[in-house]
Write an enzyme that holds these catalytic residues in place. Structure first.
Site, PDB file in Angstrom:
ATOM      1  N   CYS A 148     -83.219   6.750 -20.087  1.00  0.00           N
ATOM      2  CA  CYS A 148     -82.435   7.199 -21.238  1.00  0.00           C
ATOM      3  C   CYS A 148     -81.980   8.640 -21.031  1.00  0.00           C
ATOM      4  O   CYS A 148     -82.762   9.501 -20.606  1.00  0.00           O
ATOM      5  CB  CYS A 148     -83.271   7.077 -22.513  1.00  0.00           C
ATOM      6  N   ASP A 184     -85.197   2.429 -18.570  1.00  0.00           N
ATOM      7  CA  ASP A 184     -84.326   1.312 -18.941  1.00  0.00           C
ATOM      8  C   ASP A 184     -84.280   0.359 -17.751  1.00  0.00           C
ATOM      9  O   ASP A 184     -83.909   0.756 -16.641  1.00  0.00           O
ATOM     10  CB  ASP A 184     -82.906   1.802 -19.261  1.00  0.00           C
TER      11      ASP A 184
END
Length: 285
Positions: free
Chosen positions: A192, A199
């Site tokens: 992120c 992620d």
């Protein structure tokens, strides 16, 4: 050590709820939605909003949505949201989650009413018409697991010693053999932009052109492992880098990220106009 893009200190990002203690509201509040200008990463990639080198969509799946009917009885639903590639803004995911939570104790007369509100609010946030499809008949709605097609890059037995984003791994990417093929990997990981939370994604790359060096492509994808950028931005960067270093006639890059906060984001960028996108839920989603 993380790798952040040049725009990570932009004032727009400092106002986001990401990484901050937030109040979870249970009454409908459209002001919770927060927009991130797509121009932030596109300027760094030297892309003009008036002449983008791709088409596509950001496909969101909603798994946690509930509201009250006119009698106060809870209703639950799943949904699919499609944000056009050429919207002015992308929708920040934590704000999207907080916004959806605000429906929990709010009354709506019908699913159509909820869908209308969602469509209006998300379109306003994105600054472009967004499509929303909701499903409440969960026992009669098919949502089967699927797999990507093509050849998996992950079987390559390569040694990796650097995890900083490096597009130079794609130097001399294409051979002289003309092919049409689909390659995919489950090893894409980015972080992120704001919180550095991991992620996770699977990515499918379909193309026609001179054959790509699979080892170089996999090494490049793995180099995102410590890179901080939003999902949509990573996919656009991958698309642009492949087009820059490869001899490509047509290209489609489609990433399916794992679920967080009841949402998953699945950006697709392609050289061709698309009418339909295969919303194929993978095992990790």
């Amino acid at each position: 050590m993380t790798n952040k893009p040049l725009y990570d200190q932009d004032s727009t990002l400092k106002n986001l709820s990401l990484g901050k203690i937030t109040e979870y509201k249970s009454s409908y509040d459209p002001t919770l939605l927060q927009a991130v200008p797509r121009s932030l990463n596109r300027n760094e990639l030297q892309l003009s909003e008036h002449n983008l080198p791709f088409y596509g969509v950001d496909l969101w799946n909603i798994y946690e949505l509930s509201w009250l009917n006119s009698k106060g009885k809870p209703v639950v639903a799943t949904g699919v949201v499609k944000v056009p590639f050429d919207s002015k803004n992308l929708i920040e995911s934590k704000s999207f989650k907080l916004y959806l939570n605000s429906f929990n104790q709010s009354k709506f007369v019908s699913i159509e009413a909820v869908q209308k509100v969602l469509t209006a609010d998300l379109s306003h946030c994105a600054d472009k018409a967004v499509s929303v499809e909701l499903h409440t008949d969960l026992d009669n709605f098919s949502d089967k697991l699927g797999t990507f097609s093509g050849q998996c890059l992950d079987v390559l037995d390569i040694e990796i010693d650097n995890y900083q984003l490096n597009a130079d791994y794609l130097q001399d990417l294409s051979s002289q053999e003309q092919v049409t093929e689909t390659l995919y990997s489950h090893l894409l990981k980015s972080n992120c932009l704001i919180t550095s939370q991991p992620d996770w994604a699977s990515i499918e790359i379909s193309y026609t052109g001179k054959k790509l060096d699979r080892e170089k492509l996999l090494r490049y994808l793995i180099s995102f492992r410590q890179h901080n950028e939003f999902h949509e931005q990573c996919v656009e960067r991958i698309y642009c880098d492949i087009m820059k270093f490869g001899q490509i006639d047509s290209l489609c890059v489609y990433a399916r990220y794992t679920r967080r906060g009841g949402l998953d984001i699945n950006p697709l960028r392609t050289t061709e106009h698309i009418n339909e996108i295969n919303n194929l839920r993978l095992l990790r989603q």
